[in-house]
Enzyme design. Sequence first.
Site, PDB file in Angstrom:
ATOM      1  CG  ASP A 127      11.908  -7.935 -30.008  1.00 20.06           C
ATOM      2  OD1 ASP A 127      12.620  -6.923 -29.882  1.00 20.06           O
ATOM      3  OD2 ASP A 127      10.667  -7.910 -29.925  1.00 20.06           O
ATOM      4  CG  ASP A 146      12.519  -3.792 -26.740  1.00 19.95           C
ATOM      5  OD1 ASP A 146      12.136  -2.754 -27.312  1.00 19.95           O
ATOM      6  OD2 ASP A 146      12.334  -4.933 -27.216  1.00 19.95           O
TER       7      ASP A 146
END
Length: 181
Positions: A127, A146
């Site tokens: 991330d 995401d």
Amino acid sequence: MGKLLVKKPKYWIISTLPALIIVIDQWTKFIITDRFRLGETIQVIGGLFNITYVRNPGAAFGLLAQAHPSFRVPFFLVIPVIALAVITMVFRKLPDRSLAISSALSLVVGGAIGNLIDRLRYGYVVDFLDFHWNFQAHFPAFNVADSAICVGVGILVLDILRQPEPASKKKKSSSNASTLA
């Protein structure tokens, strides 16, 4: 197969959009892992947005990150496969020109595969998109996969909310209203 893609746009969408999401997702994650040290941050918009290299062993927003690996690892490998199978079944039943739902499902597929690739390669998801409000309110870091999943689910929710009420419910509610009057 070429004629099928032209006659049925949903197949063109499902064959291209997930691939595009996966390529962009994996490319951006490669750049992050290649050029950043774990935890390194670069400010992009002061007080709002940074690029920060984070490893997420959990689900979206770090859910289940603290769960025991004997549960977490198989869970995050099996659930995406089940989700992809369900999406495939739903997709096959869609009308051929259902472009919004085809796009939404394609975004979810591309995002799920992008994060599944990370889990298989690293055992965690990379991330790096880090939004905050002057570091007072901090949104968990996320990635392109995401984002695709969230946009896809958002489109699905909007589609469900804009569906007209079924005729059977309308009749029942109007008959209840007339008996109350």
